[in-house]
Scaffold this active site. Structure first.
Site, short mmCIF file in Angstrom:
data_model
loop_
_atom_site.label_atom_id
_atom_site.label_comp_id
_atom_site.label_asym_id
_atom_site.label_seq_id
_atom_site.Cartn_x
_atom_site.Cartn_y
_atom_site.Cartn_z
N ASN A 206 0.85 -1.19 0.00
CA ASN A 206 0.00 0.00 0.00
C ASN A 206 0.88 1.24 0.00
O ASN A 206 2.10 1.14 0.13
CB ASN A 206 -0.98 -0.02 1.18
CG ASN A 206 -0.26 0.02 2.51
OD1 ASN A 206 0.36 1.01 2.86
ND2 ASN A 206 -0.33 -1.08 3.26
N ASP A 275 -4.54 -6.31 5.53
CA ASP A 275 -5.53 -7.15 6.20
C ASP A 275 -5.54 -8.56 5.63
O ASP A 275 -5.97 -9.50 6.30
CB ASP A 275 -6.93 -6.54 6.04
CG ASP A 275 -7.07 -5.25 6.84
OD1 ASP A 275 -6.57 -5.21 7.97
OD2 ASP A 275 -7.66 -4.29 6.31
N LYS A 284 7.05 -18.59 -9.61
CA LYS A 284 6.54 -17.37 -10.24
C LYS A 284 5.28 -17.71 -11.05
O LYS A 284 5.29 -18.68 -11.81
CB LYS A 284 7.62 -16.77 -11.15
CG LYS A 284 7.22 -15.44 -11.72
CD LYS A 284 8.28 -14.90 -12.63
CE LYS A 284 7.65 -13.86 -13.55
NZ LYS A 284 8.43 -13.59 -14.74
N PHE A 323 -4.67 3.62 14.62
CA PHE A 323 -5.10 4.59 13.62
C PHE A 323 -6.30 4.01 12.88
O PHE A 323 -6.45 2.79 12.81
CB PHE A 323 -3.96 4.86 12.62
CG PHE A 323 -3.03 5.94 13.09
CD1 PHE A 323 -2.23 5.74 14.19
CD2 PHE A 323 -2.96 7.16 12.42
CE1 PHE A 323 -1.37 6.74 14.64
CE2 PHE A 323 -2.11 8.17 12.85
CZ PHE A 323 -1.31 7.96 13.97
N LYS A 337 -14.10 0.99 15.86
CA LYS A 337 -12.80 0.31 15.81
C LYS A 337 -12.14 0.30 17.19
O LYS A 337 -11.51 -0.66 17.59
CB LYS A 337 -11.91 1.05 14.80
CG LYS A 337 -11.06 0.14 13.97
CD LYS A 337 -10.51 0.84 12.74
CE LYS A 337 -11.31 0.47 11.50
NZ LYS A 337 -10.74 1.02 10.28
N LYS A 341 -11.29 -3.20 18.87
CA LYS A 341 -9.89 -3.60 19.07
C LYS A 341 -9.42 -3.37 20.51
O LYS A 341 -8.26 -3.58 20.82
CB LYS A 341 -9.00 -2.85 18.08
CG LYS A 341 -9.40 -3.11 16.61
CD LYS A 341 -8.29 -2.81 15.63
CE LYS A 341 -8.77 -3.04 14.21
NZ LYS A 341 -7.69 -3.10 13.23
N1 CTP Z 1 -4.03 -2.99 12.26
C1 CTP Z 1 -3.31 -4.03 12.81
N2 CTP Z 1 -3.23 -5.23 12.17
C2 CTP Z 1 -3.88 -5.44 11.01
C3 CTP Z 1 -4.65 -4.39 10.45
C4 CTP Z 1 -4.69 -3.18 11.10
O1 CTP Z 1 -2.72 -3.85 13.87
N3 CTP Z 1 -3.80 -6.61 10.41
C5 CTP Z 1 -4.10 -1.73 12.99
C6 CTP Z 1 -3.53 -0.55 12.22
O2 CTP Z 1 -2.15 -0.38 12.48
C7 CTP Z 1 -4.33 0.60 12.78
C8 CTP Z 1 -5.66 -0.03 13.12
O3 CTP Z 1 -5.42 -1.43 13.21
O4 CTP Z 1 -3.79 1.12 13.95
C9 CTP Z 1 -6.76 0.20 12.13
O5 CTP Z 1 -6.35 -0.06 10.83
P1 CTP Z 1 -7.37 0.03 9.60
O6 CTP Z 1 -6.72 -0.54 8.42
O7 CTP Z 1 -7.97 1.36 9.51
O8 CTP Z 1 -8.51 -0.88 10.13
P2 CTP Z 1 -8.84 -2.39 9.92
O9 CTP Z 1 -8.73 -3.13 11.17
O10 CTP Z 1 -8.08 -2.92 8.78
O11 CTP Z 1 -10.39 -2.29 9.63
P3 CTP Z 1 -11.19 -2.12 8.27
O12 CTP Z 1 -10.27 -2.50 7.16
O13 CTP Z 1 -12.33 -3.05 8.45
O14 CTP Z 1 -11.60 -0.69 8.25
#
Ligand code: CTP
Length: 399
Positions: A206, A275, A284, A323, A337, A341
């Site tokens: 990303n 995620d 490959k 975040f 969130k 969490k």
């Molecule tokens: N985060 C994490 N581990 C993951 C995904 C996210 O620790 N596998 C943490 C990020 O570092 C951030 C927070 O969770 O502090 C939220 O990340 P975000 O991508 O906004 O949320 P998601 O949990 O991925 O939720 P969604 O995609 O459903 O919005």
């Protein structure tokens, strides 16, 4: 915000002082440029005026120099006098206490810390007179950013080139230390993206640059915390003065953060963690047909895992900050969130705007805690980092 008087003297490196001024501003400081007459032969005062948004002081007796910001007033209001580049001449004047222009008078009149970034020809730099003057200044507590070695503008190769603007800004930042409000605290900050491999040559990633997490790590360190930065693959250089662990995947970041969290007072998950990760294949993937379907599996949710571990009593003292990068219903989603969490604070940002948040220098966030929400207006990532930490500190004190 600190006020820095940036002294610019007459050397070829004077043009680099423009970058120093910008770096200081990016770090959240206000800058007033003070130029010697000779410096104006190299760079026009207008350049510094446009950048600093303050009138540039050149002559001691020019009209206005003694009205709004005269040298005694400036001397008592600055937090640092930085001279970059500092020529052999100004070093000599400072050492001897000669005050025949605004800059040399300011040196005598101020009680603020003084930092010099010398730049001159190698033989001048090595001359006993210059070295003695520097030694005299060192005994008075004047700090120095050593010149670099290399090809000098005069055609020689050797020591004497002005240090890199970034290094000068970092050295200035050290002298502008804020109160050590996080002394004795251990902080883990995660930053940047994660890359999840598809096959031996491809990955899914990303656009996170890591800048927000780096700014947080830097600000915690400036306040005296012992900081561990767990950084995904970024091209931006992490800040100096913090212990940095490089990771690539969400799984590696999970392991790096969780294994260190027990000793931490705060974990700030600023990383944009993937995620899902492709179910990896060892060969490959060759082209085949018009579409490619990737099978992906959930990665560990690091923040949620920390929340669970804390609820289970494994991390009794650790404050958890996450975040939420959102494109709609920013605050509502962040609140959800935070609950899901089990975090203490969620820093919510709207990543639908291309001019703030992801992969840019500015940000605008809302801090969501148990007691409500607080909007932090658009600012540099250093400004936002400061606001976040100022909100974390009282939570820490309560914990
Ligand atoms: N985060 C994490 N581990 C993951 C995904 C996210 O620790 N596998 C943490 C990020 O570092 C951030 C927070 O969770 O502090 C939220 O990340 P975000 O991508 O906004 O949320 P998601 O949990 O991925 O939720 P969604 O995609 O459903 O919005």
């Amino acid at each position: 915000m600190s006020l820095v008087a940036l002294g610019v003297t007459g050397g070829i490196g004077a043009y680099k002082a423009v970058e120093v001024a910008r770096g200081l501003q990016k770090a959240g400081h206000d800058v007033v440029a003070v130029m010697t007459q000779a410096a104006t032969e190299f760079v026009g005062p207008l350049t510094f005026e446009a950048i600093t948004r303050h009138r540039v002081i050149v002559g001691q007796f020019e009209r206005g120099a003694n009205a709004d910001i005269e040298h005694i007033a400036l001397a008592s209001s600055i937090d640092l006098l930085l001279v970059a580049p500092a020529t052999a001449n100004i070093i000599g004047k400072f050492a001897a206490g000669i005050a025949d222009d605004f800059l040399s008078s300011l040196y005598l009149a101020t009680r603020a810390p003084v930092l010099l970034a010398p730049a001159m020809n190698t033989n001048m730099w090595e001359h006993e007179a210059v070295q003695r003057n520097l030694a005299v200044l060192a005994t008075r507590g004047v700090k120095m950013v050593e010149p670099g070695e290399g090809f000098l503008a005069c055609g020689w190769t050797g020591k004497g080139r002005l240090a890199e603007p970034d290094d000068i800004v970092v050295a200035a930042g050290r002298l502008l230390m804020p109160a050590q409000t996080l002394a004795g605290r251990r902080v883990i900050v995660s930053a940047g993206p994660t890359y999840e491999d598809i096959d031996p040559v491809r990955y899914v990633g990303n656009r996170s640059s890591g800048k927000m997490g780096f700014a947080l790590a830097e600000e915690c360190a400036r306040r005296g915390a012992c900081v561990t930065l767990v950084a995904g693959p970024t091209t931006v250089q992490p800040p100096g003065g913090v212990e940095t662990f490089r990771v690539r995947t969400a799984a590696e970041m999970h392991e790096a953060v969780v294994s260190r969290a027990r000793d931490a007072d705060v974990v700030i998950m600023a990383a944009a963690v993937a995620d899902y990760a492709p179910v990896r294949v060892s060969q490959k993937i060759a082209k085949d047909g018009d579409e490619l379907v990737l099978r992906m599996a959930r990665t560990p949710d690091i923040l949620a895992d920390l929340g669970r571990r804390r609820a289970a009593g494994e991390l009794p003292k650790t404050l958890l900050v996450g975040f939420a990068a959102e494109t709609s219903d920013v605050v509502a989603r962040a609140k959800e969130k935070r609950r899901r969490k089990q975090a203490d604070m969620i820093v919510a940002n709207d990543v639908s705007r291309t001019d703030r948040g992801f992969d840019v220098d500015q940000n605008e966030v809302t801090l969501v805690t148990e007691s409500g929400e607080e909007a932090v207006p658009l600012g540099s990532k250093a400004d936002i980092a400061r606001a976040i930490i100022e909100r974390i500190e009282p939570l820490l004190a309560r914990a």
